[in-house]
Enzyme design. Structure first.
Site, short mmCIF file in Angstrom:
data_model
loop_
_atom_site.label_atom_id
_atom_site.label_comp_id
_atom_site.label_asym_id
_atom_site.label_seq_id
_atom_site.Cartn_x
_atom_site.Cartn_y
_atom_site.Cartn_z
N CYS A 99 -7.44 16.30 36.09
CA CYS A 99 -8.50 16.17 35.09
C CYS A 99 -7.90 16.09 33.68
CB CYS A 99 -9.44 17.37 35.22
SG CYS A 99 -10.89 17.29 34.15
N CYS A 100 -6.95 16.99 33.38
CA CYS A 100 -6.29 16.93 32.06
C CYS A 100 -5.53 15.61 31.90
CB CYS A 100 -5.30 18.09 31.90
SG CYS A 100 -6.03 19.67 31.48
N CYS A 181 -11.42 23.09 26.79
CA CYS A 181 -12.72 22.69 27.35
C CYS A 181 -13.46 23.92 27.87
CB CYS A 181 -12.49 21.73 28.51
SG CYS A 181 -11.62 20.24 28.03
N CYS A 184 -12.73 25.58 31.30
CA CYS A 184 -11.36 26.09 31.51
C CYS A 184 -10.94 27.06 30.41
CB CYS A 184 -10.38 24.92 31.55
SG CYS A 184 -10.78 23.68 32.79
N CYS A 207 -1.85 21.76 29.19
CA CYS A 207 -2.62 20.57 29.59
C CYS A 207 -1.72 19.41 30.00
CB CYS A 207 -3.54 20.14 28.47
SG CYS A 207 -2.65 19.63 26.97
S1 SF4 Z 1 -9.08 21.55 30.16
FE1 SF4 Z 1 -10.32 21.57 32.07
S2 SF4 Z 1 -12.12 20.24 31.72
FE2 SF4 Z 1 -10.60 19.89 30.05
S3 SF4 Z 1 -9.48 18.08 30.70
FE3 SF4 Z 1 -8.30 19.89 31.40
S4 SF4 Z 1 -9.06 20.41 33.48
FE4 SF4 Z 1 -10.51 18.94 32.53
#
Ligand code: SF4
Length: 216
Positions: A99-100, A181, A184, A207
């Site tokens: 996701c990151c 985010c 998280c 990240c």
């Molecule tokens: S911090 Fe969490 S929601 Fe944000 S990009 Fe990374 S995994 Fe995704």
């Protein structure tokens, strides 16, 4: 490079960086370190971009902080990037690294690949986490990373914020010492380091922008 020491003021480092890397640019997530850095850099003469990656999952307060900073420093160019993805998936639950990678790292890497700055100004400091305890003022790598706040601790940052009435993220005062985010990030508990609330319980501490194979 001048002989900086741990007592060197961040402004000395920023001034050196501005002279040495005229195409310097600044990614920011508008945490307390980032806000202090923006103010110091502005006062040192920086008039470049402040680049923010909107993952689609930021707290409303983070976006408000960006807007307040943009209003306070109209001579800086605030750039918001995004991955163009819906925020209805839950990849952050099952695959936070992935996701990151797509929501945060890729948009910034793509932008920097096009702009090709030789150096990045950023607000990381040693006291944020064990993983950052050896950060120097200047890190060589794919791009040179300038870390003027490397030796400033949280008390010093807060004193600077108060002395200059800077608009930091209001969640900071509720214990969100490092804010990413919302899925998280949690508030930090007594005795934890500033980044302990990031990806808590997910076995992840960064990240991917500053460490890992896709590091900036
Ligand atoms: S911090 Fe969490 S929601 Fe944000 S990009 Fe990374 S995994 Fe995704």
């Amino acid at each position: 490079m001048p002989e900086f020491s741990f007592t060197s003021h961040p402004t000395e480092v920023i001034q050196w960086a501005l002279e040495t890397y005229p195409d310097l640019t600044m990614p920011s997530a508008f945490n307390i370190n980032g806000v202090v850095l923006i103010d110091l850099a502005y006062k040192a003469g920086y008039r470049g971009e402040v680049i923010f990656v909107d993952t689609g999952y930021h707290f409303h307060e983070t976006l408000q902080t960006r807007d307040a900073l943009q209003a306070r420093y109209p001579e800086l160019k605030f750039v918001t990037l995004d991955a163009g993805l819906s925020n209805e998936d839950t990849q952050y639950q099952t695959d936070p690294d992935g996701c990151c990678a797509v929501r945060k790292v890729a948009p910034l890497q793509n932008y920097l690949a096009e702009k090709a700055p030789s150096a990045l100004l950023n607000g990381r400091s040693r006291d944020q986490a064990d993983t950052r305890k050896d950060i120097p003022f200047v890190e060589e790598g794919k791009r040179t990373k300038i870390n003027p706040l490397a030796y400033w601790d949280r008390c010093t940052l807060e004193a600077y914020v108060n002395a200059h009435d800077l608009p930091i993220n209001p969640l900071y005062w509720d214990g969100f010492l490092s804010i990413g985010c919302w899925p998280c990030t949690r508030a930090v508990r007594p005795g934890e380091d500033a980044r302990a609330g990031r990806w808590a319980g997910k076995g992840k501490t960064e990240c991917g922008l500053w460490v890992g194979e896709n590091t900036l």
